[in-house]
Design a protein around this motif. Structure first.
Motif, short mmCIF file in Angstrom:
data_model
loop_
_atom_site.label_atom_id
_atom_site.label_comp_id
_atom_site.label_asym_id
_atom_site.label_seq_id
_atom_site.Cartn_x
_atom_site.Cartn_y
_atom_site.Cartn_z
N LEU A 83 0.83 -1.21 0.00
CA LEU A 83 0.00 0.00 0.00
C LEU A 83 0.86 1.25 0.00
O LEU A 83 0.52 2.25 -0.65
CB LEU A 83 -0.95 0.01 1.20
CG LEU A 83 -2.04 -1.08 1.21
CD1 LEU A 83 -2.92 -0.93 2.44
CD2 LEU A 83 -2.89 -1.02 -0.05
N ASP A 84 1.99 1.18 0.71
CA ASP A 84 2.90 2.33 0.75
C ASP A 84 3.49 2.61 -0.63
O ASP A 84 3.60 3.77 -1.05
CB ASP A 84 4.02 2.06 1.77
CG ASP A 84 4.98 3.24 1.85
OD1 ASP A 84 4.51 4.35 2.16
OD2 ASP A 84 6.19 3.05 1.57
N LEU A 85 3.86 1.54 -1.33
CA LEU A 85 4.43 1.72 -2.67
C LEU A 85 3.39 2.33 -3.63
O LEU A 85 3.71 3.21 -4.43
CB LEU A 85 4.91 0.37 -3.23
CG LEU A 85 6.24 -0.14 -2.64
CD1 LEU A 85 6.48 -1.58 -3.06
CD2 LEU A 85 7.41 0.74 -3.09
N VAL A 86 2.13 1.86 -3.53
CA VAL A 86 1.06 2.41 -4.37
C VAL A 86 0.86 3.89 -4.05
O VAL A 86 0.75 4.74 -4.95
CB VAL A 86 -0.26 1.63 -4.18
CG1 VAL A 86 -1.41 2.32 -4.91
CG2 VAL A 86 -0.12 0.19 -4.68
N GLU A 145 -9.91 0.29 -0.08
CA GLU A 145 -10.25 1.19 1.05
C GLU A 145 -9.25 2.34 1.13
O GLU A 145 -9.64 3.49 1.34
CB GLU A 145 -10.26 0.39 2.36
CG GLU A 145 -11.46 -0.54 2.49
CD GLU A 145 -11.32 -1.51 3.66
OE1 GLU A 145 -10.32 -1.39 4.41
OE2 GLU A 145 -12.20 -2.39 3.81
N ALA A 146 -7.96 2.01 0.95
CA ALA A 146 -6.92 3.05 0.99
C ALA A 146 -7.11 4.03 -0.17
O ALA A 146 -6.96 5.26 0.00
CB ALA A 146 -5.54 2.41 0.91
N ALA A 147 -7.48 3.50 -1.35
CA ALA A 147 -7.71 4.36 -2.52
C ALA A 147 -8.89 5.28 -2.26
O ALA A 147 -8.86 6.48 -2.60
CB ALA A 147 -7.98 3.50 -3.75
N SER A 148 -9.92 4.75 -1.64
CA SER A 148 -11.12 5.54 -1.34
C SER A 148 -10.76 6.71 -0.41
O SER A 148 -11.16 7.85 -0.64
CB SER A 148 -12.18 4.64 -0.70
OG SER A 148 -13.35 5.36 -0.46
N ASP A 149 -9.99 6.42 0.63
CA ASP A 149 -9.57 7.48 1.57
C ASP A 149 -8.70 8.51 0.87
O ASP A 149 -8.86 9.72 1.08
CB ASP A 149 -8.79 6.85 2.75
CG ASP A 149 -9.67 5.97 3.61
OD1 ASP A 149 -10.91 6.14 3.55
OD2 ASP A 149 -9.14 5.10 4.33
N PHE A 150 -7.78 8.03 0.03
CA PHE A 150 -6.84 8.92 -0.67
C PHE A 150 -7.60 9.89 -1.58
O PHE A 150 -7.39 11.10 -1.55
CB PHE A 150 -5.84 8.09 -1.48
CG PHE A 150 -4.91 8.91 -2.33
CD1 PHE A 150 -3.75 9.45 -1.78
CD2 PHE A 150 -5.20 9.17 -3.66
CE1 PHE A 150 -2.89 10.22 -2.57
CE2 PHE A 150 -4.35 9.93 -4.45
CZ PHE A 150 -3.19 10.46 -3.89
N TYR A 151 -8.53 9.32 -2.39
CA TYR A 151 -9.24 10.16 -3.37
C TYR A 151 -10.30 11.05 -2.73
O TYR A 151 -10.61 12.11 -3.24
CB TYR A 151 -9.82 9.30 -4.48
CG TYR A 151 -8.75 8.81 -5.44
CD1 TYR A 151 -7.99 9.73 -6.16
CD2 TYR A 151 -8.47 7.45 -5.60
CE1 TYR A 151 -6.98 9.30 -7.02
CE2 TYR A 151 -7.47 7.02 -6.46
CZ TYR A 151 -6.73 7.96 -7.17
OH TYR A 151 -5.73 7.55 -8.01
N ARG A 152 -10.84 10.59 -1.60
CA ARG A 152 -11.80 11.45 -0.88
C ARG A 152 -11.11 12.73 -0.42
O ARG A 152 -11.62 13.83 -0.58
CB ARG A 152 -12.39 10.69 0.31
CG ARG A 152 -13.55 11.43 0.99
CD ARG A 152 -14.10 10.65 2.17
NE ARG A 152 -14.54 9.33 1.77
CZ ARG A 152 -14.03 8.19 2.25
NH1 ARG A 152 -13.06 8.22 3.16
NH2 ARG A 152 -14.47 7.02 1.84
N LEU A 153 -9.93 12.55 0.15
CA LEU A 153 -9.16 13.70 0.66
C LEU A 153 -8.68 14.58 -0.50
O LEU A 153 -8.82 15.81 -0.46
CB LEU A 153 -7.97 13.19 1.47
CG LEU A 153 -7.13 14.24 2.19
CD1 LEU A 153 -7.97 14.96 3.25
CD2 LEU A 153 -5.90 13.59 2.84
N GLU A 154 -8.15 13.94 -1.54
CA GLU A 154 -7.62 14.71 -2.67
C GLU A 154 -8.72 15.50 -3.38
O GLU A 154 -8.53 16.66 -3.75
CB GLU A 154 -6.91 13.79 -3.67
CG GLU A 154 -6.24 14.57 -4.80
CD GLU A 154 -5.51 13.69 -5.78
OE1 GLU A 154 -4.26 13.68 -5.76
OE2 GLU A 154 -6.18 13.02 -6.59
#
Length: 734
Positions: free
Chosen positions: A160-163, A202-211
């Motif tokens: 997840l960190d690399l992504v 889930e991580a993508a969802s959090d990332f794009y919500r914030l961005e």
């Protein structure tokens, strides 16, 4: 003699019992175990795989399959525990590399072990429902390596960190990532989904919500959409490079939801840069991007369409109700066409010719064009302008293009019969004055109207062209009969004979013409009635024109092209230099509104003022005096004096036209009612209203109150009767 009795022979098994070495299983397993160790330690080159296969085969054959299988499980587990300790000890970026190396080695070892134990796989494993060797090796790798307490979370966090680092612009080792995710897929799709894909989404969802929250606060709509499109493409590319292909739909769904779906309304309604701004400024690329992104969301295109429709209807409403814009009918219609062209181009270039948007555009135009009761008149005036002068020198293709655009607006009209009324008036003026640009263009438009509305709509228009041709033939006959009898000094006459009903003639048109003209008219009447029996001629002086030769002061000579009314007025000045309004009115008997317009044309138009008016003013009053203008001059020998006439109808004229249209509608409504009742025999009031509207809406939208009156009229004339028990039911009387 009795046949010999048949004997049965039986082969007995070999009775000698072979004694097995009690330590056979142990010894054989020891050989195989050592071989597995050697394989894991990369020393397989010295092994005899044929001998090892035979040993495994014999163990299964001598019922030691369970011992062999459990031994393989224990040996593999031992080695995997050792591998787990090595992977756990790897530091930082070496962790994934170590895991990848060990995975490839394990796969290679597993292949060799499976080859040795092939017979056990085929027999013992099948018979006792055991897990095949290769699958067993994958399951043990999953349990002791991938799901090891010290590896599982570390592996997930590293991936997840690399992504995340790649999303923020860093370059990562995509080949290594691909190997690891491929390993998870090979361990079984549930492993990939549970251990990586679900947390990844889930991580993508959090990332794009914030961005997306940060973007919406700092970017305008086009910029936001560009970044959203870029992110979407990045995720699709990411899947192609190192994720399972089944992840594409899921990750794009996350991006669509967080970046577009949850910001949908904010984006389209964004002030100064949202959908409305893009439409106003013709931002084709941005609109195309919005369309392609929003179509991914269930309600995306519907939201766009609703907002575009609302904007278009409001823009159109302002366009058709703005008093300033209504002053010039040609400009009014041109603006409508420009607006239609603009949105057609947007739908074609940006919205992929989407039928839903095309339907929204059509319904919006139909809505606001019919808000203005004068739209049919204005469209006819636009056609008149184009066919009189606007299309001069234009190629046939461009003429067809303009006519097609006019037909497109015509289709939106609900009151097509009103357009027909005005079009007939304007066509008559063009034909009688010989001022049409092209007969082909005129006929082309009539063919289009006929195709659209049927023969009945254009039969009278076609009759007008027939009359013009017949009139030319009639004049040839008249001229050949009278030309020899008369000298060339007198006036010449050209007559168009118009069939009553085909032309918009006025029954009340009257005028006292000069005696020399009356003499010619009587000769034509005598000639015409001698060749056509049972007909009656009525002169339509309001529709004619004349060419007069006039001599002004200093011997200036000009040829004046005037209307018949203007000719009658000017001929009075052959015997008098000045006349009052009342004297002219009495001598010519021209109706007052027409007389004022014609006097205005002769006395008040700069450069065309062959008469002078006292007192000088733009309007004509009954106390004015008119004087022949001796000082008139023009650089042209031929001077055309057009009648001052409002391009649009005056209020009384408008009321008169509307009244004629309403009168014309009555028999059409009655005919529709009779047709319906003849086939149905018995029908209730609401159904009659519905059926009549359905039949007539292609021509005009009938008013239910008018339909009701026509039903009453038909009842009075005994075409219909009310049912005695139910007053809302009507019965047809044959």
């Amino acid at each position: 003699m009795n046949p010999a009795k048949k004997k049965n022979f039986k082969i007995e098994p070999f009775k000698h019992k072979v004694e097995m070495d009690p330590k056979y299983a142990e010894k054989t397993w020891k050989i195989l175990e050592d071989a597995i160790h050697e394989i894991y330690n990369h020393n397989a080159s010295g092994l005899s795989f044929e001998e090892l296969y035979r040993n495994a085969y014999n163990m299964v054959l001598h019922k030691y399959g369970e011992k062999l299988y459990s031994g393989v499980v224990a040996t593999m587990t031992q080695h995997l525990r050792e591998i787990a300790r090595i992977v756990e000890a790897a530091q930082g970026g070496l962790f994934l590399e170590e895991l990848d190396v060990k995975w490839r080695e394990h796969n290679k070892s597993l292949q060799m072990i499976r080859d040795i134990l092939m017979y056990m796989d085929r027999t013992f494993v099948n018979n006792f429902n055991k897990t095949p060797v290769h699958e067993l090796g994958l399951n043990l790798w999953r349990d002791y390596i991938v799901r090891s307490p010290k590896i599982k979370d570390r592996l997930l966090n590293t991936l997840l960190d690399l992504v995340h680092r790649e999303r923020t612009g860093e370059v990562i080792n995509r080949g290594l990532m691909r190997n690891i995710t491929k390993m998870l897929v090979e361990l079984g799709l549930p492993v990939y989904q549970e251990d990586f894909e679900r947390p990844f989404l889930e991580a993508a969802s959090d990332f794009y919500r914030l961005e997306s929250q940060q973007l919406i606060e700092t970017s305008d709509c086009p910029d936001y959409l560009r970044k959203a499109e870029k992110r979407l493409n990045e995720e699709i590319e990411r899947v192609a490079h190192y994720l399972d292909s089944k992840s594409e739909a899921k990750i794009t769904q996350v991006v669509e939801r967080e970046v577009i779906g949850n910001r949908l309304k904010l984006l389209v309604e964004m002030e100064n840069s949202g959908l409305i701004s893009m439409l106003i400024d013709d931002k084709y690329d941005d609109l195309g991007r919005m369309y392609n992104l929003f179509r991914r969301i269930n309600t995306g295109l519907q939201t766009m369409r609703e907002l575009m429709t609302a904007h278009l209807r409001e823009t159109g409403r302002q366009l058709v109700t703005d008093p300033e814009r209504l002053k010039d009918p040609v400009e009014f219609v041109q603006r409508l066409l420009d607006e239609k062209d603009k949105y057609d181009k947007i739908i074609q270039q940006s919205f992929n010719n989407d039928k839903m948007f095309q339907n929204a555009l059509n319904s919006s135009f139909e809505y606001f064009i019919n808000l203005n009761i004068r739209s049919p008149e204005f469209i006819s005036l636009f056609v008149d302008d184009k066919l009189r002068k606007g299309l001069k020198g234009v190629s046939e293709e461009d003429v067809e293009l303009v006519l097609d655009k006019v037909m497109m607006l015509f289709r939106y009209l609900q009151e097509k019969d009103v357009f027909e009324k005005y079009y007939k008036q304007h066509l008559a003026k063009r034909l009688l004055s010989g001022r049409t640009v092209s007969d082909d263009a005129e006929r082309s438009l009539i063919v289009k109207l006929k195709t659209e509305c049927g023969y009945q709509f254009t039969s009278k228009l076609e009759g007008m062209f027939t009359d013009m041709k017949t009139s030319r033939d009639t004049m040839q006959g008249f001229n050949s009969t009278w030309a020899g009898a008369e000298g060339n000094d007198g006036p010449t006459l050209t007559v168009q004979v118009l069939t009553t009903g085909s032309w918009p003639t006025q029954s009340g048109a009257r005028c006292t013409m000069p005696t020399e003209i009356l003499a010619m008219c009587d000769k034509f009447k005598m000639y015409y009635l001698s060749t056509h029996t049972g007909r009656r001629l009525t002169w339509q002086t309001n529709m004619g024109t004349a060419d007069l030769k006039a001599t002004f002061g200093d011997g200036n000579k000009h040829e004046l092209n005037v209307s018949t009314y203007q000719m009658c007025i000017l001929c009075l000045f052959n015997t008098s230099d000045h006349l009052t309004y009342r004297e002219i009115e009495q001598a010519t008997d021209i109706p007052a509104p027409d007389l004022k317009r014609n006097l205005q044309s002769l006395a008040c138009v700069k450069g065309k003022n062959v008469l002078r008016k006292e007192p000088m003013s733009k309007d004509i009053s009954e106390d004015d005096v008119f004087i022949f203008n001796d000082k008139f001059s023009s650089k042209f020998y031929k001077v055309k004096i057009s009648t001052v006439v409002a391009q649009k109808e005056s209020e009384p004229e408008k009321q008169e036209t509307r009244q004629k249209v309403e009168e014309d509608r009555k028999p059409q409504i009655e005919a529709a009612i009779v047709r319906i009742m003849k086939s149905r025999r018995l029908l209730d009031h609401n159904n009659i209203i519905s059926e009549v509207t359905k039949q007539l809406q292609a021509r005009f939208m009938p008013n239910p109150a008018v339909i009701k009156k026509r039903i009453e009229s038909l009842i009075e004339r005994e075409f219909l009767e009310r049912d005695r028990t139910d007053r809302k039911l009507y019965r047809y009387l044959a």
